[in-house]
Scaffold this active site. Structure first.
Site, PDB file in Angstrom:
ATOM      1  N   HIS A   1      25.672  16.281   9.945  1.00  0.00           N
ATOM      2  CA  HIS A   1      27.070  15.814  10.293  1.00  0.00           C
ATOM      3  C   HIS A   1      28.002  16.249   9.260  1.00  0.00           C
ATOM      4  O   HIS A   1      27.675  16.579   8.095  1.00  0.00           O
ATOM      5  CB  HIS A   1      26.710  14.125   9.810  1.00  0.00           C
TER       6      HIS A   1
ATOM      7  N   ASP B   1      21.727  15.105  13.319  1.00  0.00           N
ATOM      8  CA  ASP B   1      22.972  14.095  13.077  1.00  0.00           C
ATOM      9  C   ASP B   1      22.678  12.969  13.869  1.00  0.00           C
ATOM     10  O   ASP B   1      22.348  13.182  15.141  1.00  0.00           O
ATOM     11  CB  ASP B   1      24.388  14.769  13.590  1.00  0.00           C
TER      12      ASP B   1
ATOM     13  N   SER C   1      33.979  12.427  13.653  1.00  0.00           N
ATOM     14  CA  SER C   1      33.176  11.241  13.272  1.00  0.00           C
ATOM     15  C   SER C   1      34.060  10.163  13.728  1.00  0.00           C
ATOM     16  O   SER C   1      34.359  10.134  15.020  1.00  0.00           O
ATOM     17  CB  SER C   1      32.924  11.442  11.888  1.00  0.00           C
TER      18      SER C   1
END
Length: 317
Positions: free
Chosen positions: A283, A253, A156
């Site tokens: 995610h 995501d 991320s």
């Protein structure tokens, strides 16, 4: 972007995780959000293998956690940048993924607490990564790490830090990394991609949350950080010379297309790059790896990429 239905086992994992603690409220002050996420990650943390040697150190004031499997010979090193939207997260929130990566890929993982936004905006996070990499290269042998075999990885927001590090080394003309592993990476600021629009309210991460995180990292719109490829690697005009890169994206995501765009940029520049899509997952799917067979398969692919890039400097076949 896949239209595959969301993985039922990961959905159940997220529901169980939400039920295990206080309901999350995005209006909480940031300090409370940070505390709540740390507590949530501690509750969900997988147990570490007793075989691992784990040590907390500092490098020029940056807190590190070292995860080293047994063995006498120096092992490849992994500089790991944690996720958390640049505003949250730490070596504590990512303790279990780093432990499992270290053991299963037979590498020394160095997870570091970079400075968080908005108190510290870009380029603080990439600067901290540069500091930790310099420490790994100069002092790594003391922790059983081969300083000539270092890759960077991150999930991320940590994917941006890892990619930004690689671009910073290129800008400086410094020794490149041996490889990159980018997990659901946040690499751009275009909130109008297909994945941002389609998965604006996705489980695990929403478009609105990402908008807030980008503002925290980059500052007011129009400031220089919004134009800096080290902050937004998808803005890089020339990716030539970056290291071999493994990118994994999730079908459910909003960040899916960020990874796809960067992969295309790398391939166009002649950089060896692999893109893996987990079509049924969301995610940070790796957190569900012990509850979802699909998430575990995705995590195994991450492990394979870390192992191959660290030990051989090559992407998995």
């Amino acid at each position: 972007m896949s239209g595959t239905p969301f993985d039922a086992e990961m959905r159940q994992y997220l529901e169980d995780e939400a039920a295990s603690g206080e309901p999350w409220d995005p209006s909480w002050p940031l300090a409370r959000q940070r505390e709540a996420w740390e507590a949530q990650c501690r509750r969900a943390r997988a147990r570490r293998s007793a075989r691992l040697m784990v040590e907390d150190l500092e490098a020029d004031g940056i807190a590190l956690r070292i995860f080293r499997p047994p063995g006498e010979e120096p092992k490849p090193g992994v500089l790991y940048a944690h996720g958390g939207g640049w505003t949250m997260g730490s070596r504590e929130t990512h303790d279990d993924i780093c432990a499992e990566l270290a053991e299963e890929a037979d590498v020394v993982v160095v997870c570091f607490d970079y400075r968080l936004a908005p108190e510290h905006r870009h380029p603080a996070q990439v600067e901290d990564a540069l500091t930790v990499l310099e420490w790994m290269r100069s002092s790594g042998r003391a922790i059983g790490l081969d300083p000539t075999h270092i890759i960077a990885a991150g999930d991320s927001a940590g994917g941006q830090v890892a990619a930004g590090l690689a671009l910073a080394l290129k800008r400086q003309g410094a020794m490149p990394l041996r490889g990159l592993v980018l997990i659901n990476p946040a690499l751009g600021a275009d909130l109008e991609t297909d994945s941002y629009r389609t998965h604006a309210a996705a489980p695990g991460l929403t478009r609105a949350e990402m908008a807030d995180c980008l503002a925290a990292l980059l500052g007011p719109p129009g400031s220089a950080s919004w134009r800096d490829p080290l902050a937004l690697p998808n803005l890089a005009e020339d990716a030539a010379g970056l290291p071999p890169t493994f990118i994994t994206v999730a079908g459910h995501d909003p960040l899916h297309d960020d990874g796809v765009i960067f992969h295309a940029k790398l391939r166009a520049a002649g950089v060896p790059a692999t893109l893996r899509e987990e079509a049924a997952l969301a995610h940070s799917y790796w957190r569900a790896r012990h509850a979802s067979r699909g998430a575990m398969a995705g995590f195994r692919a991450i492990v394979a990429a870390v192992r191959h890039l660290g030990h051989e400097g090559l992407l998995p076949a």
